[in-house]
Design a protein around this motif. Structure first.
Motif, short mmCIF file in Angstrom:
data_model
loop_
_atom_site.label_atom_id
_atom_site.label_comp_id
_atom_site.label_asym_id
_atom_site.label_seq_id
_atom_site.Cartn_x
_atom_site.Cartn_y
_atom_site.Cartn_z
N SER A 173 0.84 -1.21 0.00
CA SER A 173 0.00 0.00 0.00
C SER A 173 0.87 1.25 0.00
O SER A 173 2.07 1.21 0.28
N ASN A 174 0.26 2.38 -0.31
CA ASN A 174 0.98 3.65 -0.39
C ASN A 174 1.26 4.23 0.99
O ASN A 174 0.45 4.07 1.92
N GLY A 175 2.42 4.90 1.11
CA GLY A 175 2.68 5.66 2.33
C GLY A 175 1.74 6.86 2.39
O GLY A 175 1.30 7.37 1.37
N ASN A 176 1.47 7.32 3.62
CA ASN A 176 0.50 8.41 3.78
C ASN A 176 1.11 9.49 4.67
O ASN A 176 1.22 9.34 5.89
N GLY A 177 1.52 10.58 4.01
CA GLY A 177 2.11 11.68 4.77
C GLY A 177 3.55 11.90 4.39
O GLY A 177 4.17 11.11 3.68
N ALA A 178 4.11 13.01 4.89
CA ALA A 178 5.47 13.40 4.53
C ALA A 178 6.49 12.34 4.94
O ALA A 178 6.46 11.82 6.07
#
Length: 361
Positions: A173-178
């Protein structure tokens, strides 16, 4: 052992937390079914419970194992996912699904993680008959704000006869946030002795969040058929996730498709194949399905045709190159360097031709 027949659902999901309280998700229970011929028509669910409160962990997924000596049928499928976490809470421990029998037939199989949870393992084996499936998904769960992408679980299918499935997915899954990296893709493997027919197969890494972070490592796709039957699969995708900033993505994925059936008319057919790297990610050579009875491996790079080099011709008219078919010998390369084309020559600068004296008669 006798036969097993269940005509309704089986549920061992972790219980819900107290409303308005703060509590990690409860663990899902395990499910073990052993017998000769086993038929379960309802959905089997062994997922972790959802967390409540700030930054709480999701519940651990259960383990589902249906084993024995006869056939296995799970009509409505099986789900064993982690419970949803909250905030930056970790996902619960990943679960697994194992179905083993002389022949295996099942509806959707899902070990996708809940929020912030990793994907679980799926292992399906038929020992003498066919394996007939629909969708199988072991992908990482959705990352909540401020958390990294989650990895997919491994997916292994084996059949002693034909193997049929629709869509198979093991992606991170995609990372979420800086500065949050993407999750890694899983290892997806299929083996059969009498033909393989599937839809799209995907094992890609997740994308990084903004800032500077690595994209998820790509997974691997391996499909092997031996003895008899055709091998027909849909699109094959094993890509790295997009990186952000100056960071590189994880290693590229691999795709290996092997058809051992060398009989006349045996078919090896795939959809589009992509191992293209995401942003800042390496790709790997894509195989070309050109014949059966061999692994699909990256083709050898073709060499450009060698340039035909002609020596300079001092007696050519101005602006005209001497024909390469002329009978005059070429000077040895060590004495006169070869050139791609003859430069124009000024006739006025050409020395007068020397003549040998005519012998006396």
């Amino acid at each position: 052992m006798g036969h097993v027949t269940v005509t309704s659902t089986i549920t061992t999901t972790g219980g819900a937390a107290v409303t308005s309280g703060t509590h990690a998700g409860a663990a899902g229970g395990d499910v073990t079914i052993t017998g000769v011929n086993r038929t379960i028509t309802g959905l089997i669910t062994a997922s972790g419970g959802a967390a409540v409160g700030t930054d709480q962990a999701g519940g651990q997924a259960g383990v589902v194992a249906v084993t024995g000596t006869g056939t296995v049928t799970t009509t409505a499928g099986v789900t064993a996912s982690t419970g949803a976490a909250t905030g930056t809470g970790t996902g619960g421990g990943a679960g697994s699904i194992t179905l083993t029998g002389t022949a295996v037939t099942s509806g959707p199989l899902t070990t996708t993680g809940g929020s912030n949870g990793a994907g679980g393992t799926v292992a399906i084996t038929s020992t003498t008959g066919a394996t007939t499936l629909t969708t199988v998904t072991t992908s990482g769960g959705t990352a909540l704000a401020g958390t990294a992408g989650r990895p997919a679980g491994p997916l292994t299918l084996a059949s002693a006869d034909t193997l049929t499935a629709t869509t198979l997915t093991a992606s991170g899954s995609n990372g979420n946030g800086a500065d949050q990296p993407g999750g890694a893709g899983g290892a997806l493997s299929i083996t059969s002795t009498n033909g393989v027919t599937t839809g799209a197969l995907t094992a890609s890494g997740g994308n990084a969040g903004p800032g500077t972070a690595a994209g998820g490592q790509a997974g691997s796709l391996t499909v092997t058929n031996s003895t008899a039957g055709n091998l027909t699969v849909g699109a094959l995708t094993a890509r790295t996730g997009n990186a952000s900033g100056a960071s590189a993505s994880g290693p590229g994925g691999t795709v290996t498709i092997t058809q051992h059936n060398a009989a006349a008319g045996a078919l090896l057919q795939t959809g589009a194949i992509s191992t293209v790297g995401g942003s800042n990610g390496d790709g790997v050579p894509s195989p070309c399905p050109h014949k059966a009875a061999s692994s699909l491996r990256p083709p050898r790079p073709s060499k450009p045709p060698a340039a035909r080099l002609w020596s300079a011709q001092p007696d050519a008219p101005a602006g005209i190159s001497r024909s390469p078919d002329a009978p005059s010998p070429r000077p040895a390369p060590s004495r006169l360097p070869a050139v791609m084309a003859t430069a124009p020559i000024n006739p006025a600068a050409r020395p007068a031709p020397s003549r040998s004296p005519r012998p006396a008669r």
